[in-house]
Design a protein around this motif. Sequence first.
Motif, PDB file in Angstrom:
ATOM      1  N   GLN A  52       0.932  -0.947   0.271  1.00  0.00           N
ATOM      2  CA  GLN A  52       0.142  -0.010  -0.035  1.00  0.00           C
ATOM      3  C   GLN A  52       1.012   1.198   0.239  1.00  0.00           C
ATOM      4  N   GLU A  63      -1.556  -4.122  -1.350  1.00  0.00           N
ATOM      5  CA  GLU A  63      -3.387  -3.915  -1.609  1.00  0.00           C
ATOM      6  C   GLU A  63      -3.530  -4.603  -3.362  1.00  0.00           C
ATOM      7  N   ASN A  97     -11.763  -8.323  -2.611  1.00  0.00           N
ATOM      8  CA  ASN A  97     -11.243  -7.889  -1.708  1.00  0.00           C
ATOM      9  C   ASN A  97     -10.393  -7.523  -1.522  1.00  0.00           C
ATOM     10  N   GLY A  98      -9.270  -6.286  -0.192  1.00  0.00           N
ATOM     11  CA  GLY A  98      -8.133  -6.123  -0.251  1.00  0.00           C
ATOM     12  C   GLY A  98      -8.154  -4.898  -1.008  1.00  0.00           C
ATOM     13  N   THR A  99      -9.182  -3.910  -1.342  1.00  0.00           N
ATOM     14  CA  THR A  99      -8.787  -2.339  -2.516  1.00  0.00           C
ATOM     15  C   THR A  99      -9.381  -1.592  -0.581  1.00  0.00           C
ATOM     16  N   VAL A 100      -8.156  -0.972  -0.706  1.00  0.00           N
ATOM     17  CA  VAL A 100      -8.631   0.496  -0.270  1.00  0.00           C
ATOM     18  C   VAL A 100      -9.086   1.431  -0.840  1.00  0.00           C
ATOM     19  N   ILE A 152     -10.661  -0.416   4.053  1.00  0.00           N
ATOM     20  CA  ILE A 152     -10.920  -1.669   3.600  1.00  0.00           C
ATOM     21  C   ILE A 152     -12.568  -1.330   2.903  1.00  0.00           C
ATOM     22  N   ASN A 153     -12.179  -1.295   0.993  1.00  0.00           N
ATOM     23  CA  ASN A 153     -13.337  -1.561   0.572  1.00  0.00           C
ATOM     24  C   ASN A 153     -13.840  -3.214  -0.222  1.00  0.00           C
ATOM     25  N   TYR A 154     -14.579  -4.081   0.299  1.00  0.00           N
ATOM     26  CA  TYR A 154     -15.474  -5.265  -0.631  1.00  0.00           C
ATOM     27  C   TYR A 154     -16.024  -4.469  -1.505  1.00  0.00           C
TER      28      TYR A 154
END
Length: 419
Positions: free
Chosen positions: A309, A322, A377-380, A399-401
Amino acid sequence: MQTYLTTTTAAAALGLALFASPAVAGEAAVGAAEPAYSVWMAESIMSRGQGIMTGQGGSSELLQAGITQRALGAVAMRYPAGATTPRITQYLEESAASVVPFTSNATYDALSYPMDRLSTGNALIGLASTSDNETASTEARTAADALRQSIDLNRRNDLGGLWYYVYPNWSYLDGMWSLAPFYTHYALDAAFHGSVDGSSENATTEALDDMVFQLDLLWNHTYNATSGLLAHGYDASRTAVWANNVTGASPHVWGRSLGWYSMALVDTLQILPPTGPACKYRDSILLKWRILASGLLQAVDAATGGWWQVMDEPGRAGNYIESSGTAMFAYALLKSARLGYLPAEDVMEALTVGTRAQKYLTDAFVVRDANGTLSYNGTVAVCSLNSTATYEYYVGQPINYNSVLGSAAYILASLEVEH
């Protein structure tokens, strides 16, 4: 080396053929019972209704539409005979049409969004050029022209750099993937380049000069020769709390912002023709990409195959791999290896690193849902320089799903692996 592509598919009609891959028949590229991951994720994005502009999704909603259009168009081009391709093409038209009410006024609607607004421009050009619906075609053209005009109306710092948004004198890497491909596409499209700035060769030259100038300014103010990477952005006035007192650069390398810039270089290279007057712009972009690609190959995490990240603080407590930035780097490296944008000695490493990264994303961040769709998953969330821009800030963002900023980038990386 691949540049302009021509095709009769509806995906190309949306202007996305400029970025598309050579087509193959059918979607079962690897002969598996399941669809290719690119197709599967595309179907999943559509099932969630993502990438359709509503006006309720905040300042990044146009970017969500733009990256969705880009990814779905690439899938349709890669698998023209796929069972899902007609639905993908229809969805692309719906997505492109959905942004029209929000971008058709250059002085208000378009400028009320960050530079990310331009990410939707290529699909609008295509819809305007080939739609059978005269009203839809006219509206799309109006919106595409307004987006192009908004570049001229965009506020600039004293150096001539475009403000990313409303923050005075601040320029971000983030906006370049939206700016450079659309600016280039519009300038080189004979049906469009005269709409805003006059139908002349000078107008095209001025637009392409400015496109390269914007890439140059960010490079010159944020590039770190030691790491080979670029910081998130710069403040031309050097008054922001985070600004370097010489260059104005922000203090950290944020993965996704550098991912946008990386894709901007590679995708713009593909649009620019290899011969003729416009080919002169390729050299400086190609040089930047080769330097940056080398830095990315050095920065990849040896343990996972992904990217951090905060890329200038690998392994520091709180830092993490990320998923959106990793997908963008994998895509850019794989595509540039395929299209011959890398030195021969870097091609195999780029292919190995990019393929490994996509596999890591599939294993670590792709979620198989009970209903048969895929999640991601795992996207800031969005990281802004309208902040302290400290390390703690970047690693502290949520973190946005199922963010399409990650899942659409994953589609692009997966398409390259499926080659």
